[in-house]
Write a protein that holds these residues in place. Structure first.
Motif, PDB file in Angstrom:
ATOM      1  N   THR A 243      11.847   3.764   9.670  1.00 57.96           N
ATOM      2  CA  THR A 243      11.071   3.245  10.799  1.00 57.96           C
ATOM      3  C   THR A 243       9.572   3.393  10.591  1.00 57.96           C
ATOM      4  OG1 THR A 243      11.207   5.383  11.936  1.00 57.96           O
ATOM      5  CG2 THR A 243      12.921   3.748  12.434  1.00 57.96           C
ATOM      6  N   GLU A 244       9.160   4.150   9.547  1.00 55.76           N
ATOM      7  CA  GLU A 244       7.746   4.380   9.304  1.00 55.76           C
ATOM      8  C   GLU A 244       7.456   4.383   7.813  1.00 55.76           C
ATOM      9  OE1 GLU A 244       6.908   8.109  11.189  1.00 55.76           O
ATOM     10  OE2 GLU A 244       6.345   7.168  13.067  1.00 55.76           O
ATOM     11  N   GLY A 245       6.215   4.054   7.462  1.00 55.86           N
ATOM     12  CA  GLY A 245       5.755   4.109   6.080  1.00 55.86           C
ATOM     13  C   GLY A 245       4.244   4.220   6.046  1.00 55.86           C
ATOM     14  N   LEU A 246       3.686   4.306   4.833  1.00 57.34           N
ATOM     15  CA  LEU A 246       2.256   4.549   4.700  1.00 57.34           C
ATOM     16  C   LEU A 246       1.785   4.010   3.350  1.00 57.34           C
ATOM     17  CD1 LEU A 246       0.073   6.124   6.385  1.00 57.34           C
ATOM     18  CD2 LEU A 246       0.499   8.061   4.880  1.00 57.34           C
ATOM     19  N   PHE A 247       0.593   3.372   3.336  1.00 57.47           N
ATOM     20  CA  PHE A 247       0.017   2.963   2.059  1.00 57.47           C
ATOM     21  C   PHE A 247      -1.501   3.045   2.122  1.00 57.47           C
ATOM     22  CE2 PHE A 247       0.304  -1.016   4.436  1.00 57.47           C
ATOM     23  CZ  PHE A 247      -0.874  -1.687   4.128  1.00 57.47           C
ATOM     24  N   GLU A 248      -2.130   3.045   0.934  1.00 56.80           N
ATOM     25  CA  GLU A 248      -3.580   3.195   0.817  1.00 56.80           C
ATOM     26  C   GLU A 248      -4.143   2.080  -0.051  1.00 56.80           C
ATOM     27  OE1 GLU A 248      -6.617   6.836  -0.232  1.00 56.80           O
ATOM     28  OE2 GLU A 248      -5.110   6.362  -1.745  1.00 56.80           O
ATOM     29  N   ILE A 249      -5.328   1.560   0.347  1.00 62.61           N
ATOM     30  CA  ILE A 249      -6.057   0.570  -0.445  1.00 62.61           C
ATOM     31  C   ILE A 249      -7.453   1.127  -0.713  1.00 62.61           C
ATOM     32  CG2 ILE A 249      -6.790  -1.831  -0.637  1.00 62.61           C
ATOM     33  CD1 ILE A 249      -4.953  -2.491   1.703  1.00 62.61           C
ATOM     34  N   LYS A 250      -7.942   0.968  -1.951  1.00 67.33           N
ATOM     35  CA  LYS A 250      -9.288   1.409  -2.303  1.00 67.33           C
ATOM     36  C   LYS A 250     -10.014   0.310  -3.071  1.00 67.33           C
ATOM     37  CE  LYS A 250      -8.303   5.130  -4.616  1.00 67.33           C
ATOM     38  NZ  LYS A 250      -8.477   6.414  -5.365  1.00 67.33           N
ATOM     39  N   LEU A 251     -11.303   0.160  -2.785  1.00 68.35           N
ATOM     40  CA  LEU A 251     -12.196  -0.699  -3.562  1.00 68.35           C
ATOM     41  C   LEU A 251     -13.080   0.221  -4.397  1.00 68.35           C
ATOM     42  CD1 LEU A 251     -13.456  -3.528  -4.161  1.00 68.35           C
ATOM     43  CD2 LEU A 251     -15.053  -3.057  -2.291  1.00 68.35           C
ATOM     44  N   VAL A 252     -12.961   0.141  -5.717  1.00 69.19           N
ATOM     45  CA  VAL A 252     -13.630   1.079  -6.621  1.00 69.19           C
ATOM     46  C   VAL A 252     -14.587   0.312  -7.526  1.00 69.19           C
ATOM     47  CG1 VAL A 252     -13.295   2.762  -8.472  1.00 69.19           C
ATOM     48  CG2 VAL A 252     -11.677   2.660  -6.562  1.00 69.19           C
ATOM     49  N   LYS A 253     -15.833   0.786  -7.591  1.00 66.89           N
ATOM     50  CA  LYS A 253     -16.821   0.189  -8.492  1.00 66.89           C
ATOM     51  C   LYS A 253     -16.890   1.006  -9.778  1.00 66.89           C
ATOM     52  CE  LYS A 253     -21.683  -1.040  -9.043  1.00 66.89           C
ATOM     53  NZ  LYS A 253     -23.061  -0.928  -8.520  1.00 66.89           N
ATOM     54  N   SER A 264     -12.238   2.490   1.392  1.00 64.23           N
ATOM     55  CA  SER A 264     -10.824   2.859   1.324  1.00 64.23           C
ATOM     56  C   SER A 264     -10.251   2.912   2.729  1.00 64.23           C
ATOM     57  CB  SER A 264     -10.641   4.218   0.629  1.00 64.23           C
ATOM     58  OG  SER A 264     -11.201   5.256   1.405  1.00 64.23           O
ATOM     59  N   THR A 265      -8.949   2.724   2.825  1.00 63.74           N
ATOM     60  CA  THR A 265      -8.263   2.836   4.105  1.00 63.74           C
ATOM     61  C   THR A 265      -6.820   3.247   3.853  1.00 63.74           C
ATOM     62  OG1 THR A 265      -7.689   1.685   6.167  1.00 63.74           O
ATOM     63  CG2 THR A 265      -7.601   0.388   4.157  1.00 63.74           C
ATOM     64  N   VAL A 266      -6.291   4.079   4.741  1.00 65.78           N
ATOM     65  CA  VAL A 266      -4.882   4.455   4.718  1.00 65.78           C
ATOM     66  C   VAL A 266      -4.234   3.829   5.946  1.00 65.78           C
ATOM     67  CG1 VAL A 266      -3.231   6.352   4.795  1.00 65.78           C
ATOM     68  CG2 VAL A 266      -5.343   6.599   3.490  1.00 65.78           C
ATOM     69  N   ILE A 267      -3.183   3.029   5.747  1.00 63.94           N
ATOM     70  CA  ILE A 267      -2.608   2.213   6.822  1.00 63.94           C
ATOM     71  C   ILE A 267      -1.170   2.641   7.091  1.00 63.94           C
ATOM     72  CG2 ILE A 267      -1.997  -0.127   7.542  1.00 63.94           C
ATOM     73  CD1 ILE A 267      -4.261  -1.151   5.794  1.00 63.94           C
ATOM     74  N   PRO A 268      -0.853   3.013   8.328  1.00 65.22           N
ATOM     75  CA  PRO A 268       0.535   3.325   8.682  1.00 65.22           C
ATOM     76  C   PRO A 268       1.318   2.054   9.004  1.00 65.22           C
ATOM     77  CG  PRO A 268      -0.890   3.745  10.555  1.00 65.22           C
ATOM     78  CD  PRO A 268      -1.786   3.286   9.430  1.00 65.22           C
ATOM     79  N   VAL A 269       2.593   2.060   8.704  1.00 67.85           N
ATOM     80  CA  VAL A 269       3.500   0.952   9.007  1.00 67.85           C
ATOM     81  C   VAL A 269       4.603   1.503   9.897  1.00 67.85           C
ATOM     82  CG1 VAL A 269       4.975  -0.848   8.050  1.00 67.85           C
ATOM     83  CG2 VAL A 269       3.010  -0.028   6.742  1.00 67.85           C
ATOM     84  N   SER A 270       4.882   0.833  11.004  1.00 68.74           N
ATOM     85  CA  SER A 270       5.870   1.359  11.938  1.00 68.74           C
ATOM     86  C   SER A 270       6.522   0.225  12.705  1.00 68.74           C
ATOM     87  CB  SER A 270       5.216   2.339  12.921  1.00 68.74           C
ATOM     88  OG  SER A 270       6.128   2.771  13.902  1.00 68.74           O
ATOM     89  N   VAL A 271       7.825   0.385  12.991  1.00 67.74           N
ATOM     90  CA  VAL A 271       8.514  -0.607  13.819  1.00 67.74           C
ATOM     91  C   VAL A 271       8.189  -0.400  15.290  1.00 67.74           C
ATOM     92  CG1 VAL A 271      10.386  -0.911  12.180  1.00 67.74           C
ATOM     93  CG2 VAL A 271      10.581   0.853  13.937  1.00 67.74           C
ATOM     94  N   GLU A 272       7.648   0.781  15.627  1.00 68.41           N
ATOM     95  CA  GLU A 272       7.231   1.077  16.988  1.00 68.41           C
ATOM     96  C   GLU A 272       5.708   0.955  17.076  1.00 68.41           C
ATOM     97  OE1 GLU A 272       9.292   1.555  19.390  1.00 68.41           O
ATOM     98  OE2 GLU A 272      11.103   1.642  18.145  1.00 68.41           O
ATOM     99  N   PRO A 273       5.159   0.825  18.299  1.00 65.49           N
ATOM    100  CA  PRO A 273       3.694   0.814  18.430  1.00 65.49           C
ATOM    101  C   PRO A 273       3.093   2.072  17.808  1.00 65.49           C
ATOM    102  CG  PRO A 273       4.733   0.176  20.495  1.00 65.49           C
ATOM    103  CD  PRO A 273       5.842   0.628  19.582  1.00 65.49           C
ATOM    104  N   ILE A 274       2.035   1.899  17.018  1.00 65.96           N
ATOM    105  CA  ILE A 274       1.442   3.021  16.289  1.00 65.96           C
ATOM    106  C   ILE A 274       0.525   3.806  17.220  1.00 65.96           C
ATOM    107  CG2 ILE A 274      -0.074   3.648  14.374  1.00 65.96           C
ATOM    108  CD1 ILE A 274       0.989   1.220  12.894  1.00 65.96           C
TER     109      ILE A 274
END
Length: 649
Positions: A243-253, A264-274
């Protein structure tokens, strides 16, 4: 306490010492730019005007100027102001357009752009500002120009088989970049994680990344120019029955072989309202032996006397971590945290650790992390992590010796804390919990605004890494319901040598904006401080500054746009803290203030013929006259602060 938006952009400027007795203009340097809050964003720029003349300021909302651009949306508010030498207010603009022509002298100027959008879509807002001569036929080139973007908050869209995210990101500077995509096990890895990166200015150029299981995908290197916008379209699919997960994106020079994270950002994924936030804590450690290691997580709420409910805490179930080899860049372990010990099999080398904490907005937690050698029990990594707005300060300390003196003080500035404590920890261990035991209901508490102090000497070790934390509960509301600011000071001193190891002065904001700075004075001398209310866009209902040296303080009040000046007779060498406390009549208002402080060491060539008066003996502009011989005093301007603030409620 219901917290409204607080916005503040602050620029601290240090003026250099004039090294000769002849008069010279001090050099103006940007020392710090900071923002607090998430309502109206503030951007700034600095430029030098080589020649004087009549100039106009042009402010443009690019979404209105380019109505067919599908990637832009208009600002709901867009304002600008121009200052000369970071002190003199020259031009203000309450909306896009062209200002009235102004006579501008040659010199250094600072420009501020204030923007706000509704953030209803995945589009972004773009501004353009330029300073041009009134006679554009004769002088067509702009004296200064700046373009900028306001990226919107990430939107989560639920699809039939996963989740879609859009992240528009402006490129901060020219260079070569890479995109990093990490699939984080929290509580378990995503089944699929795909990322498409498109450049708004070149939609045909795209990058596709896939990060399956517990991997980190890295794009090929690409070139991008300053103010380009790239959008990152991410598709995340949860693991079966998850029901939940997590991933990260980064822009690196990448520059000269050294990668630097620009976004950078860390984004939660959820089937319920976050309803949770994600915080990331990073550290490094080294393994020097062939022995295995043990990583331990420990919930420390009980030892730190945090209030708990009657249910057993399951907080560590929302914590995960990964360990990466610094040499190879490979993630060697990616796990969810558990109470107790987990054995590791790391080969000798240098490693980085990232700890991901998922928590609710009003949640308070304190837990320890330790990595140790399984044979010798030597500590390889120690950290105590705190979560929650009532933890006002947390930091790793310099090396301590065998005995350490701890001191915590309620400075009794504006209001007093309901609860205040200094916590000393070493990873998974609370070494000392030092509260102020003085009863807050006692009428002598903060009597005559005198600080309330508690201290203790504790046994420590030079072989361990320690962390210090300040925990506090806000002051009781006033009769009108407002919660005023409260301030603290903490000092950590080597008991045997009586050497100050660490000091921090800070605050709990309450309903009033409160922002602090620190500076050092190396020589004994005198100083003059000036506090200004620029009354743009609105004036403050209260504006003051408190200057602290340890638990000693001086409080300065002002409300005039021209500034009120106060003089210090004697300033001893040491560390000083300056805190601004500001309030506005309405929570929708916004104000601007300026502060300058000039310092003159006692061995400078004084020419005013007498001592500098102390605070309270002189108010208004402090203008000294030159004495015989034509020499001019050497002035060191310690600090120039410029800020934008909005009332909390």
């Amino acid at each position: 306490m219901n917290t409204k938006t607080v916005i503040k952009a602050v620029v601290a400027v240090v003026l250099s010492v004039c090294t000769s007795l002849a008069y010279a203009e001090p050099e103006l340097l940007i020392h710090e730019v900071g923002f607090v809050g998430n309502g109206m964003s503030v951007a700034s720029g600095e430029f030098e005007l080589a020649d004087s003349g009549r100039f106009e300021l042009h402010l443009t909302d690019k979404a209105i100027d380019n109505i067919d651009n599908e990637y832009l949306q208009p600002f709901t508010e867009l304002k600008a102001m121009l200052l000369k030498d970071d002190q003199q207010l020259v031009i203000t603009m309450d909306e896009p357009g062209t200002s009235m022509p102004e006579n501008l002298d040659a010199g250094i100027y600072k420009i501020y752009i204030l923007g706000k959008t509704e953030q209803l879509t995945d589009k972004i807002s773009q501004y353009f500002i330029e300073l041009k001569a009134e006679d554009q036929a004769q002088y067509p080139e702009a004296a200064y120009m700046k373009v900028g973007f306001l990226p919107e908050a990430t939107d989560q869209v639920i699809l039939q088989n996963g989740f879609s995210f859009d992240n528009p990101v402006p490129i901060p500077e020219d260079g070569k970049y890479q995109i990093y995509l990490k699939n984080i096990a929290n509580p378990q890895p995503l089944k699929a994680l795909d990322l498409i990166v498109k450049n708004y200015t070149s939609p045909s150029d795209s990058i596709l990344l896939k990060a399956t299981d517990e991997t980190e995908a890295v794009s090929d290197e690409f070139e991008a120019s300053k103010d380009d916008i790239i959008t990152m379209k991410t598709l995340a699919i949860l693991a079966d029955n998850a029901t939940e997960g997590l991933f990260e994106i980064k822009l690196v020079k990448n520059a000269n072989g050294y990668p630097s994270t620009k976004w950078s950002t860390v984004i939660p994924v959820s089937v319920e309202p976050i309803e949770t936030e994600i915080k990331t804590f990073k550290g490094v450690f080294s393994v020097t032996s062939a022995n295995s290691q043990v990583i331990s997580f420990s919930d420390l709420k009980e030892e730190a006397f945090l209030e708990q409910d009657n249910t057993e805490s399951a907080f560590l179930e929302s914590v995960s971590f990964d360990i990466k080899s610094i040499e190879t860049g490979d993630i060697v372990i990616n796990e969810a945290a558990t109470e107790g010990d987990l054995e590791l099999e790391l080969t000798p080398g240098d490693y980085s650790i990232s700890i991901y904490v998922k928590h609710a907005e009003n949640q308070e937690e304190i837990f320890g992390v330790r990595i140790s050698d399984s044979v010798t029990n030597a500590h390889l990594y120690d950290n105590t992590i705190v979560i929650g707005k009532n933890f006002l300060h947390t930091d790793n300390l310099p090396q301590l010796s065998s005995q350490t003196f701890l001191q915590v003080a309620d400075l009794c500035e504006s209001a007093r804390f309901t609860k205040l404590a200094l916590i000393l920890s070493n990873g998974t261990d609370i070494i000392e919990y030092l509260p102020i035991e003085f009863g807050v209901n006692d009428p002598s508490y903060c009597a005559n605004d005198n600080p309330v102090i508690e201290d203790i000497v504790v046994m420590t070790s030079g072989n361990l890494n320690y962390q210090a934390h300040i925990y506090a509960l806000p002051p009781e509301p006033a009769i009108n319901g407002d919660i005023r600011s409260a301030m603290y000071n903490m000092q950590i001193i080597d008991f045997l040598s009586n050497t100050l190891i660490y000091e921090q002065t800070g605050s709990m904001m309450g309903d009033y904006v409160n922002l602090g700075y620190e500076f050092d004075i190396e020589l004994k001398g005198s100083g003059v401080i000036t506090l200004r209310d620029y009354q743009f866009p609105d004036h403050f209902s209260e504006l003051k500054m408190a200057v602290f040296s340890g638990t000693e303080k001086v409080t300065i009040y002002s409300g005039t746009p021209d500034g009120a000046s106060y003089a210090f007779r004697s300033l001893e060498p040491g560390k000083y803290f300056a805190t601004i406390i500001a309030d506005l009549a309405d929570e929708s208002h916004m104000g601007t203030y300026g502060i300058t402080m000039a310092f003159e060491p006692d061995n400078a060539n004084n020419t005013d013929g007498g001592d500098t008066p102390s605070v309270g003996e002189q108010e208004g502009e402090n203008e000294g006259e030159s004495g015989g011989g034509g020499s001019t005093s050497v002035l060191l301007a310690l600090m120039l602060l410029l800020g934008f603030s909005i009332r909390r409620k």
